[in-house]
Design an enzyme around this catalytic site. Sequence first.
Site, PDB file in Angstrom:
ATOM      1  N   ARG A 233       0.836  -1.200   0.000  1.00 32.14           N
ATOM      2  CA  ARG A 233       0.000   0.000   0.000  1.00 32.14           C
ATOM      3  C   ARG A 233       0.865   1.242   0.000  1.00 32.14           C
ATOM      4  NH1 ARG A 233      -3.431  -2.319  -1.616  1.00 32.14           N
ATOM      5  NH2 ARG A 233      -5.594  -2.536  -1.011  1.00 32.14           N
ATOM      6  N   GLU A 262      -3.663   7.473  -5.688  1.00 33.56           N
ATOM      7  CA  GLU A 262      -3.776   6.754  -6.972  1.00 33.56           C
ATOM      8  C   GLU A 262      -5.018   7.244  -7.704  1.00 33.56           C
ATOM      9  OE1 GLU A 262      -3.602   2.525  -6.288  1.00 33.56           O
ATOM     10  OE2 GLU A 262      -1.679   2.660  -5.278  1.00 33.56           O
ATOM     11  N   HIS A 280      -0.493  -0.388  -9.757  1.00 34.66           N
ATOM     12  CA  HIS A 280      -1.270  -1.232  -8.838  1.00 34.66           C
ATOM     13  C   HIS A 280      -1.740  -2.518  -9.533  1.00 34.66           C
ATOM     14  CE1 HIS A 280      -3.836  -0.943  -4.940  1.00 34.66           C
ATOM     15  NE2 HIS A 280      -3.637  -2.217  -5.258  1.00 34.66           N
TER      16      HIS A 280
HETATM   17  P1  NAD Z   1      -2.072 -10.416   5.651  1.00 33.63           P
HETATM   18  O1  NAD Z   1      -3.117  -9.888   6.563  1.00 33.63           O
HETATM   19  O2  NAD Z   1      -2.030 -11.870   5.387  1.00 33.63           O
HETATM   20  O3  NAD Z   1      -0.630  -9.976   6.214  1.00 33.63           O
HETATM   21  C1  NAD Z   1      -0.354  -8.720   6.741  1.00 33.63           C
HETATM   22  C2  NAD Z   1       0.693  -8.904   7.819  1.00 33.63           C
HETATM   23  O4  NAD Z   1       1.098  -7.612   8.274  1.00 33.63           O
HETATM   24  C3  NAD Z   1       0.158  -9.673   9.053  1.00 33.63           C
HETATM   25  O5  NAD Z   1       0.962 -10.806   9.306  1.00 33.63           O
HETATM   26  C4  NAD Z   1       0.262  -8.669  10.185  1.00 33.63           C
HETATM   27  O6  NAD Z   1       0.600  -9.249  11.415  1.00 33.63           O
HETATM   28  C5  NAD Z   1       1.368  -7.758   9.658  1.00 33.63           C
HETATM   29  N1  NAD Z   1       1.411  -6.474  10.325  1.00 33.63           N
HETATM   30  C6  NAD Z   1       0.383  -5.779  10.890  1.00 33.63           C
HETATM   31  N2  NAD Z   1       0.870  -4.653  11.469  1.00 33.63           N
HETATM   32  C7  NAD Z   1       2.201  -4.653  11.261  1.00 33.63           C
HETATM   33  C8  NAD Z   1       3.257  -3.769  11.643  1.00 33.63           C
HETATM   34  N3  NAD Z   1       3.011  -2.670  12.346  1.00 33.63           N
HETATM   35  N4  NAD Z   1       4.502  -4.090  11.261  1.00 33.63           N
HETATM   36  C9  NAD Z   1       4.762  -5.207  10.555  1.00 33.63           C
HETATM   37  N5  NAD Z   1       3.813  -6.094  10.180  1.00 33.63           N
HETATM   38  C10 NAD Z   1       2.551  -5.811  10.539  1.00 33.63           C
HETATM   39  O7  NAD Z   1      -2.193  -9.573   4.313  1.00 33.63           O
HETATM   40  P2  NAD Z   1      -1.587  -9.924   2.882  1.00 33.63           P
HETATM   41  O8  NAD Z   1      -2.609 -10.653   2.091  1.00 33.63           O
HETATM   42  O9  NAD Z   1      -0.234 -10.525   3.037  1.00 33.63           O
HETATM   43  O10 NAD Z   1      -1.499  -8.447   2.251  1.00 33.63           O
HETATM   44  C11 NAD Z   1      -0.469  -7.558   2.621  1.00 33.63           C
HETATM   45  C12 NAD Z   1      -0.683  -6.190   1.971  1.00 33.63           C
HETATM   46  O11 NAD Z   1      -0.639  -6.314   0.560  1.00 33.63           O
HETATM   47  C13 NAD Z   1      -2.019  -5.498   2.281  1.00 33.63           C
HETATM   48  O12 NAD Z   1      -1.767  -4.107   2.445  1.00 33.63           O
HETATM   49  C14 NAD Z   1      -2.823  -5.696   1.020  1.00 33.63           C
HETATM   50  O13 NAD Z   1      -3.818  -4.737   0.854  1.00 33.63           O
HETATM   51  C15 NAD Z   1      -1.713  -5.581  -0.009  1.00 33.63           C
HETATM   52  N6  NAD Z   1      -2.032  -6.167  -1.313  1.00 33.63           N
HETATM   53  C16 NAD Z   1      -1.680  -5.457  -2.418  1.00 33.63           C
HETATM   54  C17 NAD Z   1      -1.903  -5.994  -3.658  1.00 33.63           C
HETATM   55  C18 NAD Z   1      -1.549  -5.221  -4.897  1.00 33.63           C
HETATM   56  O14 NAD Z   1      -2.287  -5.290  -5.858  1.00 33.63           O
HETATM   57  N7  NAD Z   1      -0.448  -4.515  -4.934  1.00 33.63           N
HETATM   58  C19 NAD Z   1      -2.497  -7.263  -3.778  1.00 33.63           C
HETATM   59  C20 NAD Z   1      -2.830  -7.960  -2.626  1.00 33.63           C
HETATM   60  C21 NAD Z   1      -2.584  -7.405  -1.382  1.00 33.63           C
HETATM   61  C1  MLT Z   2      -5.650  -5.845  -2.479  1.00 33.00           C
HETATM   62  O1  MLT Z   2      -5.552  -5.252  -1.397  1.00 33.00           O
HETATM   63  O2  MLT Z   2      -6.151  -6.978  -2.581  1.00 33.00           O
HETATM   64  C2  MLT Z   2      -5.099  -5.186  -3.695  1.00 33.00           C
HETATM   65  O3  MLT Z   2      -5.137  -3.819  -3.620  1.00 33.00           O
HETATM   66  C3  MLT Z   2      -5.585  -5.803  -4.931  1.00 33.00           C
HETATM   67  C4  MLT Z   2      -6.541  -5.053  -5.793  1.00 33.00           C
HETATM   68  O4  MLT Z   2      -7.726  -5.109  -5.564  1.00 33.00           O
HETATM   69  O5  MLT Z   2      -6.083  -4.477  -6.756  1.00 33.00           O
END
Ligand code: NAD
Ligand code: MLT
Length: 312
Positions: A233, A262, A280
């Site tokens: 993010r 964004e 993204h």
């Molecule tokens: P998840 O919930 O499985 O993992 C997140 C982790 O972050 C957890 O283990 C949690 O304990 C940890 N966390 C919480 N607070 C924290 C802190 N202060 N310091 C360090 N770690 C901390 O989530 P995920 O599915 O692994 O997703 C992670 C991120 O990726 C989210 O922000 C999600 O929105 C983003 N994401 C982005 C895309 C994209 O298109 N770029 C796609 C999928 C997910």
């Molecule tokens: C997510 O948090 O899952 C990502 O931002 C993926 C998306 O919807 O593009």
Amino acid sequence: MAFKVLISDPLSEDGIQPLREAGNVEVDVNTSLSPDELAEIIGEYDALLVRSQTKVTRDIISQATNLKIIGRAGVGVDNIDLSAATEYGVIVVNAPDGNTNSAAEHTVAMLMSLARKIPQAYLALKNGKWDRKTHVGVELKGKTLGVIGMGRIGAEVAARAKGQRMNVIAYDPFLTKERADKLGVDFGSVEDVVVAADFITVHTPLIKETTHLLNKDAFSKMKEGVRIINCARGGIIDEEALYDAIQSGKVAGAALDVFEEEPATDHRLLELPEVIATPHLGASTVEAQENVAIDVSHDVVRYLTEGVAKNP
Ligand code: NAD
Ligand code: MLT
């Protein structure tokens, strides 16, 4: 009685079949609504399905007089005002693991592109420049990858980095020694990670505690020539501090899939040759989009018809 569902961001057509097949659900897809237009029509709907473009604000929720559930086809729910939803009795569900693999693969693609300057070399060659001097990269083997946030995606990225023969050090407030040992990674505080790493990748949610987690102070503790990846993010990294750290030479490069604002078409980080970026795209695969749409569609049908949801 038929329930009305509005889909306001582009979702996989195959993924929304559970809604279409439910029998008692009427589905409207309208992905070009302005916030005012959405606020005007939201009162008709029992459920709203979004990806990340639609900002589900307090204003919209307050006008959603029939709304029972908001489905987020993805992980992050930071585009939804959760306290307003709670206040107005609207449940929010997401799709926690449907895009894990795609996001992890995209992160690895960014890591490798960053190390080998593939986007910069591609751009130069497309512009007719056969430049082998500017685009000398670094190897991953033997380097340390710092992973901040060892949840679903962070753990997958760590496993893949080990396949590249990298060492991995991770920070996550919920990471135990047993789990770190099982994943074959070292672990420590945020400071331990930023001090030790050659590459740092963040995989936390965007919450108060993670906003500007990588800031001026964190950059000052990093190795000279560190490389940064953010496929989680915008906002987890302080973009001003990153810009300055790249300009000073402290940070050798950054790979960004996400930005504080964004779409980020006119961002000054994009002017720097050390920055590579995608708009993204972490979850933008056929498979992930189908998975997340199926997951939230099932949950919306389940909640509307049985009053229970799997991923609240
Ligand atoms: P998840 O919930 O499985 O993992 C997140 C982790 O972050 C957890 O283990 C949690 O304990 C940890 N966390 C919480 N607070 C924290 C802190 N202060 N310091 C360090 N770690 C901390 O989530 P995920 O599915 O692994 O997703 C992670 C991120 O990726 C989210 O922000 C999600 O929105 C983003 N994401 C982005 C895309 C994209 O298109 N770029 C796609 C999928 C997910
Ligand atoms: C997510 O948090 O899952 C990502 O931002 C993926 C998306 O919807 O593009």
